[in-house]
Design an enzyme around this catalytic site. Structure first.
Site, PDB file in Angstrom:
ATOM      1  N   ASN A 286       0.838  -1.237   0.078  1.00 60.82           N
ATOM      2  CA  ASN A 286      -0.063   0.121  -0.138  1.00 60.82           C
ATOM      3  C   ASN A 286       0.908   1.301   0.021  1.00 60.82           C
ATOM      4  O   ASN A 286       2.140   1.147   0.151  1.00 60.82           O
ATOM      5  CB  ASN A 286      -0.956   0.018   1.105  1.00 60.82           C
ATOM      6  CG  ASN A 286      -0.158   0.160   2.514  1.00 60.82           C
ATOM      7  OD1 ASN A 286       0.854  -0.301   2.960  1.00 60.82           O
ATOM      8  ND2 ASN A 286      -0.624   1.260   3.173  1.00 60.82           N
ATOM      9  N   CYS A 288       1.906   3.628   1.986  1.00 63.46           N
ATOM     10  CA  CYS A 288       2.858   3.806   3.006  1.00 63.46           C
ATOM     11  C   CYS A 288       3.751   2.747   3.481  1.00 63.46           C
ATOM     12  O   CYS A 288       4.486   2.799   4.257  1.00 63.46           O
ATOM     13  CB  CYS A 288       2.101   4.256   4.304  1.00 63.46           C
ATOM     14  SG  CYS A 288       1.548   6.057   3.902  1.00 63.46           S
ATOM     15  N   GLU A 290       3.166  -0.339   4.999  1.00 60.86           N
ATOM     16  CA  GLU A 290       2.889  -1.398   6.078  1.00 60.86           C
ATOM     17  C   GLU A 290       2.032  -2.533   5.675  1.00 60.86           C
ATOM     18  O   GLU A 290       1.989  -3.442   6.590  1.00 60.86           O
ATOM     19  CB  GLU A 290       2.144  -0.543   7.153  1.00 60.86           C
ATOM     20  CG  GLU A 290       0.611  -0.144   7.031  1.00 60.86           C
ATOM     21  CD  GLU A 290       0.441   1.067   6.272  1.00 60.86           C
ATOM     22  OE1 GLU A 290      -0.534   1.603   6.259  1.00 60.86           O
ATOM     23  OE2 GLU A 290       1.540   1.689   5.839  1.00 60.86           O
TER      24      GLU A 290
END
Length: 600
Positions: A286, A288, A290
């Site tokens: 995704n 960012c 994580e």
């Protein structure tokens, strides 16, 4: 008493309006709406579960992802999921623009997306059948970026995307340099997929082959067989050219040192540690980072606010209420599992895959504030040990809850006991949990992720974000409005505010460390100490001072690899992206941790 910025965030991002009129008259109405929506997935005792979920939410102890807060229990045609990875991009004009359309639909409903562009032919390649010359993956990324700029995701939020490219793709150098001019690919975060073989080649100062699959193996001689996205088996590939591995690594490092792009994802470790390695290959995350996901994978997020579990803060008796934290972690797992069943999905393929894996990402926020409330420094062995103890308890409680859900509601459909129990992550769990997984199954393939949580942490009295240190004890922060304009607020860190109220005439203790006061290696040590208890991944920005020597900067990435991380993101102020935050003003930035970009 909510702050001005918290009320602004609620009104612009999470409050429910119908035909322009507010339905939620107070924040408590938002909690009730969300709790009732999650309880609808239950087959009995719906009112009881609504009340339990409401009690978990109302004091900001549990902060669901922003898509859940904004969309659950409304008539909006939106997804409640934060994170998506899109399908493999077929290397054809039809395939490319079909993928573009899927991305637009997903972002329109509020999801951030990740893409691996490694399937696209490198610049200058001639198509065997049509004789056309390829323009390369970076050129098509610009089309995605333009599309994203025109799609306003649900609420006051711009779409965000992650683009990955393999370290052995012939266009990897163009990819590395793609964001080194102001205004280039501003809606993308970029990460290089780095393999163990490449890291070995860097260490040995070997030459490194840049390769691509033969379009028609019968029409040319293959130089080697290699795994490649879009193919289930190793495929015949041509070596397009060779480059010194150390030289390529230095280009990656120079790029991220000077421009904060690209990041690095350790591809083999991500796949080796994947609980579903027996049925999927992961090549993207995704926006960012994580949540590493397979093609059409999805995940919904929520975070426990650790500051709510500190007893007797700023005293010699300060401690974490672990029993309450563990109980809330179990309830939060049930909540996030229910979200899977009540959510809409942008694409049927997303729904099908998420229904099969039932991935969730339970994490934490407020870690830095919590450590300060306990009198511990973020950059200390005792601080890291306390953080690890918290994560370990959360992880084991989450897995225990998912096992109980499997007993009650059946395991996730993709579950295969022998294969699942061979996962390195599962083998690190206590023997009791492993035995219970074999006996009862488990409801969710993955359970733990640490997201940046910038917006929901501001909403929750401005506690520190995710596992990040406090950026500054006092700062200005700007928040995007529905009309595309910004409101700017002066904010104070919650722990610091509480300390000053309790100790008005005393100097600030040394354990109130801010991000730039913490050595980059200590940032990395915190992430490394928590990674063994996180089955998805960790979004963490290692703040690097502007005068940090390049040689030491490069060493950070070597340490990240050797420390078992799945990826590494650093941020050093630079002319293109500016600074994430400042004590006086916020400069323009499209870095992954800017408030308009993050996953919540």
């Amino acid at each position: 008493m909510q702050s001005d910025i918290a009320n602004h965030i609620w009104e612009t991002k999470y409050r429910y309006y119908l035909d322009g009129n507010p339905v939620d008259t107070a924040i408590s109405d938002t909690w009730q709406r969300v709790a009732l929506a999650a309880a609808q997935a239950e087959t009995e005792s719906i009112e009881l579960w609504q009340q339990r979920f409401y009690e978990l939410l109302k004091d900001f102890r549990f902060l669901p992802g922003g898509r859940i807060l904004a969309g659950a229990g409304t008539d909006k045609d939106v997804t409640l999921f934060n994170c998506f990875v899109m399908g493999t991009i077929e290397d054809s004009m039809d395939g490319i623009f079909d993928a573009l359309k899927e991305a637009a639909i997903t972002m329109q409903q509020g999801g951030g997306v990740g893409y691996d562009f490694s399937t696209l032919r490198p610049r200058g390649f001639v198509a065997h059948h049509r004789g056309t010359v390829a323009s390369g993956p970076v050129s098509f990324m610009r089309i995605w970026d333009a599309m994203c700029a025109t799609v306003l995701s649900t609420g006051a939020r711009r779409g965000a995307m992650m683009a990955t490219l393999r370290c052995d793709h012939p266009d990897i150098e163009e990819f590395i340099h793609a964001k080194q001019q102001s205004g280039a690919l501003t809606h993308f975060n970029l990460s290089v997929l780095v393999t163990d073989t490449f890291m070995e080649a860097v260490s040995n100062d070997d030459d490194w082959p840049l390769i691509f699959p033969l379009e028609d193996p019968a029409a040319g001689t293959a130089d080697l067989l290699a795994e490649w996205p879009g193919y289930e088996q190793p495929v015949p590939c041509k070596i397009v050219r060779r480059i010194n591995a150390q030289k390529l690594w230095q280009q990656i490092m120079r790029g991220t040192y000077a421009y904060a792009e690209p990041g690095v994802l350790f591809y083999d470790r991500i796949n080796r540690e994947n609980n579903l390695a027996y049925r999927e290959t992961i090549a993207a995350t995704n926006p960012c980072g994580e949540i590493p996901l397979p093609p059409y994978g999805a995940c919904n997020l929520g975070s426990l606010n650790l500051t709510c579990y500190v007893q007797d803060p700023f005293s010699s008796r300060a401690q974490i209420d672990m029993a309450r934290l563990q109980a809330d972690a179990r309830l939060a797992v049930r909540f996030l599992d229910n979200v899977i069943d009540i959510s809409r999905f942008p694409l049927a393929r997303h729904q099908a895959y998420e229904s099969g894996s039932r991935r969730i990402g339970l994490g934490i926020t407020g870690l830095a504030d919590t450590l300060m409330m306990l009198g511990l420094a973020y950059a200390s062995d005792t601080g890291r040990a306390q953080a690890e103890a918290i994560l370990q308890h959360l992880c084991h409680s989450a897995y225990a809850a998912s096992i109980e859900l499997a007993r009650e509601k059946t395991p996730f459909p993709f579950f295969q006991a022998d294969d699942y129990l061979r996962s390195p992550f599962i083998r690190r769990l206590p023997d009791k949990l492993q035995q219970q997984i074999r006996q009862y199954g488990i409801r969710n393939s993955h359970l733990v992720a640490i997201a940046p949580t910038g917006t929901i942490s501001l909403f929750a009295r401005n506690v520190s974000s995710g596992i990040e240190p406090v950026y500054d004890l006092s700062a200005s922060r700007r928040v995007l409005n529905h009309d595309g304009e910004f409101n700017q607020f002066t904010i104070e860190d919650d722990a610091w505010r509480q300390w000053r109220q309790q100790h008005p005439d005393q100097p600030t203790p040394d354990y109130f460390q801010t991000a730039l006061q913490i050595a980059p290696r200590d940032h990395l040590k915190m992430q490394a100490q928590l990674q063994p208890h996180v089955d998805n991944a960790i979004s963490k920005t290692i703040n690097v001072p502007q005068d940090y020597p390049f040689e030491e900067f490069v060493d950070l990435y070597r340490l990240a690899y050797e420390s078992g991380l799945k990826g590494c993101t650093t941020y050093r102020p630079n002319p293109v992206t500016g600074a994430i935050l400042s004590s006086d003003d916020i400069q323009s930035t499209h870095h992954c941790c800017s408030i308009e970009r993050e996953a919540d």
